[in-house]
Scaffold this motif. Structure first.
Motif, PDB file in Angstrom:
ATOM      1  N   GLY A   1       0.785  -1.229   0.000  1.00  0.00           N
ATOM      2  CA  GLY A   1       0.000   0.000   0.000  1.00  0.00           C
ATOM      3  C   GLY A   1       0.819   1.283   0.000  1.00  0.00           C
ATOM      4  N   LEU A   2       0.372   2.229   0.798  1.00  0.00           N
ATOM      5  CA  LEU A   2       0.968   3.562   0.781  1.00  0.00           C
ATOM      6  C   LEU A   2       2.422   3.537   1.261  1.00  0.00           C
ATOM      7  CD1 LEU A   2      -2.046   5.661   2.168  1.00  0.00           C
ATOM      8  CD2 LEU A   2      -1.565   4.903  -0.172  1.00  0.00           C
TER       9      LEU A   2
ATOM     10  N   ASP B   1       7.254  -4.475   8.771  1.00  0.00           N
ATOM     11  CA  ASP B   1       5.868  -4.911   8.576  1.00  0.00           C
ATOM     12  C   ASP B   1       5.691  -6.257   9.262  1.00  0.00           C
ATOM     13  OD1 ASP B   1       3.642  -3.845   6.233  1.00  0.00           O
ATOM     14  OD2 ASP B   1       3.279  -5.811   7.137  1.00  0.00           O
TER      15      ASP B   1
ATOM     16  N   VAL C   1       8.523  -6.827  11.735  1.00  0.00           N
ATOM     17  CA  VAL C   1       8.314  -6.092  12.987  1.00  0.00           C
ATOM     18  C   VAL C   1       6.824  -5.879  13.210  1.00  0.00           C
ATOM     19  CG1 VAL C   1       8.695  -3.885  14.170  1.00  0.00           C
ATOM     20  CG2 VAL C   1      10.469  -4.790  12.678  1.00  0.00           C
ATOM     21  N   ASP C   2       6.385  -6.185  14.402  1.00  0.00           N
ATOM     22  CA  ASP C   2       5.020  -5.820  14.808  1.00  0.00           C
ATOM     23  C   ASP C   2       5.144  -4.512  15.594  1.00  0.00           C
ATOM     24  OD1 ASP C   2       2.592  -5.461  16.072  1.00  0.00           O
ATOM     25  OD2 ASP C   2       2.333  -7.578  16.569  1.00  0.00           O
ATOM     26  N   VAL C   3       4.563  -3.452  15.087  1.00  0.00           N
ATOM     27  CA  VAL C   3       4.771  -2.141  15.725  1.00  0.00           C
ATOM     28  C   VAL C   3       4.137  -2.046  17.117  1.00  0.00           C
ATOM     29  CG1 VAL C   3       5.094  -0.832  13.588  1.00  0.00           C
ATOM     30  CG2 VAL C   3       2.790  -1.051  14.555  1.00  0.00           C
TER      31      VAL C   3
ATOM     32  N   CYS D   1       3.397   4.222   8.502  1.00  0.00           N
ATOM     33  CA  CYS D   1       2.310   3.874   7.579  1.00  0.00           C
ATOM     34  C   CYS D   1       1.538   2.634   8.026  1.00  0.00           C
ATOM     35  CB  CYS D   1       2.858   3.631   6.175  1.00  0.00           C
ATOM     36  SG  CYS D   1       3.773   5.026   5.491  1.00  0.00           S
TER      37      CYS D   1
ATOM     38  N   VAL E   1       1.066   8.808   9.316  1.00  0.00           N
ATOM     39  CA  VAL E   1      -0.059   8.776   8.379  1.00  0.00           C
ATOM     40  C   VAL E   1      -1.351   8.717   9.194  1.00  0.00           C
ATOM     41  CG1 VAL E   1      -1.137   7.638   6.423  1.00  0.00           C
ATOM     42  CG2 VAL E   1       1.349   7.713   6.599  1.00  0.00           C
ATOM     43  N   ALA E   2      -2.059   9.832   9.198  1.00  0.00           N
ATOM     44  CA  ALA E   2      -3.349   9.911   9.899  1.00  0.00           C
ATOM     45  C   ALA E   2      -4.435   9.580   8.879  1.00  0.00           C
ATOM     46  CB  ALA E   2      -3.531  11.303  10.497  1.00  0.00           C
TER      47      ALA E   2
ATOM     48  N   TYR F   1     -11.242   3.497  14.293  1.00  0.00           N
ATOM     49  CA  TYR F   1     -10.292   4.022  13.318  1.00  0.00           C
ATOM     50  C   TYR F   1     -10.234   5.555  13.390  1.00  0.00           C
ATOM     51  CZ  TYR F   1      -7.958   4.643   8.797  1.00  0.00           C
ATOM     52  OH  TYR F   1      -7.066   4.988   7.798  1.00  0.00           O
TER      53      TYR F   1
ATOM     54  N   LYS G   1      -7.025   7.918  14.579  1.00  0.00           N
ATOM     55  CA  LYS G   1      -6.375   8.871  13.671  1.00  0.00           C
ATOM     56  C   LYS G   1      -6.464  10.301  14.210  1.00  0.00           C
ATOM     57  CE  LYS G   1      -5.017   5.870  10.591  1.00  0.00           C
ATOM     58  NZ  LYS G   1      -3.583   5.602  10.359  1.00  0.00           N
TER      59      LYS G   1
ATOM     60  N   ALA H   1      -7.809  11.098   2.095  1.00  0.00           N
ATOM     61  CA  ALA H   1      -9.157  10.540   1.948  1.00  0.00           C
ATOM     62  C   ALA H   1      -8.956   9.122   1.409  1.00  0.00           C
ATOM     63  CB  ALA H   1      -9.985  11.407   1.007  1.00  0.00           C
TER      64      ALA H   1
ATOM     65  N   ILE I   1      -7.821   6.046  -0.795  1.00  0.00           N
ATOM     66  CA  ILE I   1      -6.892   5.591  -1.833  1.00  0.00           C
ATOM     67  C   ILE I   1      -7.053   4.070  -1.889  1.00  0.00           C
ATOM     68  CG2 ILE I   1      -4.464   5.414  -2.532  1.00  0.00           C
ATOM     69  CD1 ILE I   1      -3.997   7.995  -0.785  1.00  0.00           C
TER      70      ILE I   1
ATOM     71  N   THR J   1      -6.204   0.890  -1.695  1.00  0.00           N
ATOM     72  CA  THR J   1      -5.198  -0.106  -1.316  1.00  0.00           C
ATOM     73  C   THR J   1      -5.938  -1.346  -0.813  1.00  0.00           C
ATOM     74  OG1 THR J   1      -5.209   0.716   0.932  1.00  0.00           O
ATOM     75  CG2 THR J   1      -3.607   1.715  -0.554  1.00  0.00           C
TER      76      THR J   1
ATOM     77  N   MET K   1      -6.213  -2.288   2.180  1.00  0.00           N
ATOM     78  CA  MET K   1      -6.987  -1.929   3.373  1.00  0.00           C
ATOM     79  C   MET K   1      -8.407  -1.509   2.995  1.00  0.00           C
ATOM     80  SD  MET K   1      -5.965   0.813   6.304  1.00  0.00           S
ATOM     81  CE  MET K   1      -6.986   2.131   5.703  1.00  0.00           C
TER      82      MET K   1
HETATM   83  N1  LIG Z   1      -5.831   3.724   1.782  1.00  0.00           N
HETATM   84  C1  LIG Z   1      -6.539   4.743   2.262  1.00  0.00           C
HETATM   85  O1  LIG Z   1      -7.575   5.169   1.709  1.00  0.00           O
HETATM   86  C2  LIG Z   1      -6.068   5.456   3.500  1.00  0.00           C
HETATM   87  C3  LIG Z   1      -6.675   6.684   3.831  1.00  0.00           C
HETATM   88  C4  LIG Z   1      -6.264   7.349   4.966  1.00  0.00           C
HETATM   89  C5  LIG Z   1      -5.264   6.825   5.747  1.00  0.00           C
HETATM   90  N2  LIG Z   1      -4.690   5.632   5.418  1.00  0.00           N
HETATM   91  C6  LIG Z   1      -3.634   5.119   6.285  1.00  0.00           C
HETATM   92  O2  LIG Z   1      -2.488   4.858   5.513  1.00  0.00           O
HETATM   93  C7  LIG Z   1      -1.714   3.848   6.149  1.00  0.00           C
HETATM   94  C8  LIG Z   1      -1.393   2.776   5.119  1.00  0.00           C
HETATM   95  O3  LIG Z   1      -2.602   2.146   4.734  1.00  0.00           O
HETATM   96  P1  LIG Z   1      -2.784   1.374   3.359  1.00  0.00           P
HETATM   97  O4  LIG Z   1      -4.037   1.869   2.764  1.00  0.00           O
HETATM   98  O5  LIG Z   1      -1.532   1.421   2.582  1.00  0.00           O
HETATM   99  O6  LIG Z   1      -3.095  -0.093   3.905  1.00  0.00           O
HETATM  100  P2  LIG Z   1      -2.389  -1.487   3.601  1.00  0.00           P
HETATM  101  O7  LIG Z   1      -3.216  -2.488   4.336  1.00  0.00           O
HETATM  102  O8  LIG Z   1      -2.175  -1.659   2.155  1.00  0.00           O
HETATM  103  O9  LIG Z   1      -0.959  -1.328   4.307  1.00  0.00           O
HETATM  104  C9  LIG Z   1      -0.826  -1.306   5.697  1.00  0.00           C
HETATM  105  C10 LIG Z   1       0.362  -2.160   6.084  1.00  0.00           C
HETATM  106  O10 LIG Z   1       0.487  -2.113   7.517  1.00  0.00           O
HETATM  107  C11 LIG Z   1       0.888  -3.402   7.949  1.00  0.00           C
HETATM  108  N3  LIG Z   1       0.592  -3.611   9.363  1.00  0.00           N
HETATM  109  C12 LIG Z   1      -0.639  -3.798   9.931  1.00  0.00           C
HETATM  110  N4  LIG Z   1      -0.497  -4.016  11.249  1.00  0.00           N
HETATM  111  C13 LIG Z   1       0.830  -3.961  11.527  1.00  0.00           C
HETATM  112  C14 LIG Z   1       1.591  -4.107  12.708  1.00  0.00           C
HETATM  113  N5  LIG Z   1       1.016  -4.376  13.890  1.00  0.00           N
HETATM  114  N6  LIG Z   1       2.941  -3.979  12.633  1.00  0.00           N
HETATM  115  C15 LIG Z   1       3.526  -3.732  11.435  1.00  0.00           C
HETATM  116  N7  LIG Z   1       2.858  -3.591  10.288  1.00  0.00           N
HETATM  117  C16 LIG Z   1       1.525  -3.707  10.330  1.00  0.00           C
HETATM  118  C17 LIG Z   1       0.113  -4.349   7.036  1.00  0.00           C
HETATM  119  O11 LIG Z   1       0.649  -5.662   7.033  1.00  0.00           O
HETATM  120  C18 LIG Z   1       0.196  -3.646   5.695  1.00  0.00           C
HETATM  121  O12 LIG Z   1       1.294  -4.086   4.931  1.00  0.00           O
HETATM  122  C19 LIG Z   1      -2.560   3.325   7.316  1.00  0.00           C
HETATM  123  O13 LIG Z   1      -2.146   3.966   8.495  1.00  0.00           O
HETATM  124  C20 LIG Z   1      -3.948   3.794   6.953  1.00  0.00           C
HETATM  125  O14 LIG Z   1      -4.755   3.963   8.080  1.00  0.00           O
HETATM  126  C21 LIG Z   1      -5.076   4.940   4.302  1.00  0.00           C
END
Ligand SMILES: NC(=O)c1ccc[n+]([C@@H]2O[C@H](COP(=O)([O-])OP(=O)(O)OC[C@H]3O[C@@H](n4cnc5c(N)ncnc54)[C@H](O)[C@@H]3O)[C@@H](O)[C@H]2O)c1
Length: 259
Positions: free
Chosen positions: A29-30, A49, A71-73, A99, A151-152, A166, A170, A197, A199, A201, A203
């Motif tokens: 993702g992002l 990750d 890594v688990d954050v 992220c 990333v909020a 969620y 955030k 807003a 995107i 991915t 998620m």
């Molecule tokens: N995609 C959107 O529309 C959007 C919008 C606003 C904010 N965000 C934020 O952007 C960030 C990235 O989201 P994304 O859309 O790329 O999602 P995604 O699911 O594609 O990526 C998130 C990654 O975080 C990893 N992860 C989850 N729990 C974890 C943990 N405990 N330790 C380590 N890694 C962990 C997942 O394995 C995954 O690879 C997130 O914080 C999400 O809340 C996303």
């Protein structure tokens, strides 16, 4: 007459060269979009990750400029060990992009929220971001340089109905950014957030369609953001060029947020 020559400072690829970045959630993702972009600029990226399957593929895709660290954050021990291993090899950490994130259960009202799910979302999105911050800030202070991006989400500013855990997590990330930005404003460290807003991915793909429609219908641009648009905005936020903005939450919402 004013000297504008310093405007160019830190814009070239030399400004990135030798830098080391930690990208939590970097396997997909992002996070992966930002990591790929930074690696192209010459930054060495550590992908943190929880998903080892995706991690290996992501690191391979980027190549020699990436390392995968499982890594688990939510685990301070795992995060500190990963940061120590990185420091032992590179002696510096210039960038942290938090992220890693999860939505938890959505499309439910607050009276239906499961407390264990709520705690888990807060743990990953908020506490995990703080744990990663604490693991890198000392190294940044030693060198008096750092760029941190939390990333909020637009849901943290506006509150998305159906997404209590969620949106609350955030909003707290935005609050944390304000505090941290001010606390370190007199150093060379800049700490900001971004509030995207929707995107598309994985998620978002996992969310109930009704919840996704609720969020996308509110975007005045009448479309979702793209990974490239995220990477482009995030690149600036973690760059040396972003030298006078801290404690701020950048917008990436196609007009939904005007503040
Ligand atoms: N995609 C959107 O529309 C959007 C919008 C606003 C904010 N965000 C934020 O952007 C960030 C990235 O989201 P994304 O859309 O790329 O999602 P995604 O699911 O594609 O990526 C998130 C990654 O975080 C990893 N992860 C989850 N729990 C974890 C943990 N405990 N330790 C380590 N890694 C962990 C997942 O394995 C995954 O690879 C997130 O914080 C999400 O809340 C996303």
């Amino acid at each position: 007459m004013s000297d504008f020559s310093s405007d160019e400072q830190g814009t070239g690829s030399d400004a990135w060269s030798g830098q080391v970045a930690v990208i939590t959630g970097g396997a997909d993702g992002l996070g992966l979009a930002l990591a790929s972009r930074l690696a192209r600029r010459g930054v060495f990226v550590a992908l943190w990750d929880i998903r080892s399957d995706k991690l290996e593929k992501a690191a391979q895709r980027i190549g020699a400029m990436a390392i995968a660290q499982k890594v688990d954050v939510t685990s301070a021990g795992q995060v500190q060990a990963a940061a120590a291993a990185l420091r032992a090899k590179h002696a510096r950490i210039d960038i942290l992009a938090n992220c890693a994130g999860i939505t938890g259960k959505t499309n439910i009202k607050s009276h239906e929220v499961d407390l264990a799910d709520f705690d888990h979302v807060m743990n990953v999105n908020l506490r995990g971001s703080l744990i990663a911050f604490q693991a890198v800030i000392g190294t940044m202070l030693e060198r008096n340089y750092g760029r941190i991006l939390h990333v909020a989400s637009i849901s943290g500013k506006e509150g998305n109905a159906g997404m209590l855990a969620y949106s609350t997590s955030k909003a707290a990330v935005i609050g944390m950014t304000k505090v941290q930005g001010k606390e370190y404003a007199e150093t060379g460290i800049r700490i900001n957030a971004i509030a995207p807003a929707v995107i598309r991915t994985e998620m978002v793909a996992m969310l109930p369609e009704e919840q996704v429609r609720y969020m996308t219908d509110k975007i005045p641009s009448k479309r979702c953001g793209t990974m490239e648009e995220f990477a482009s905005a995030a690149e600036f936020i973690v760059s040396p060029r972003n030298s006078f903005t801290t404690a701020f939450t950048f917008d990436l919402s196609g007009g939904r947020a005007v503040y």
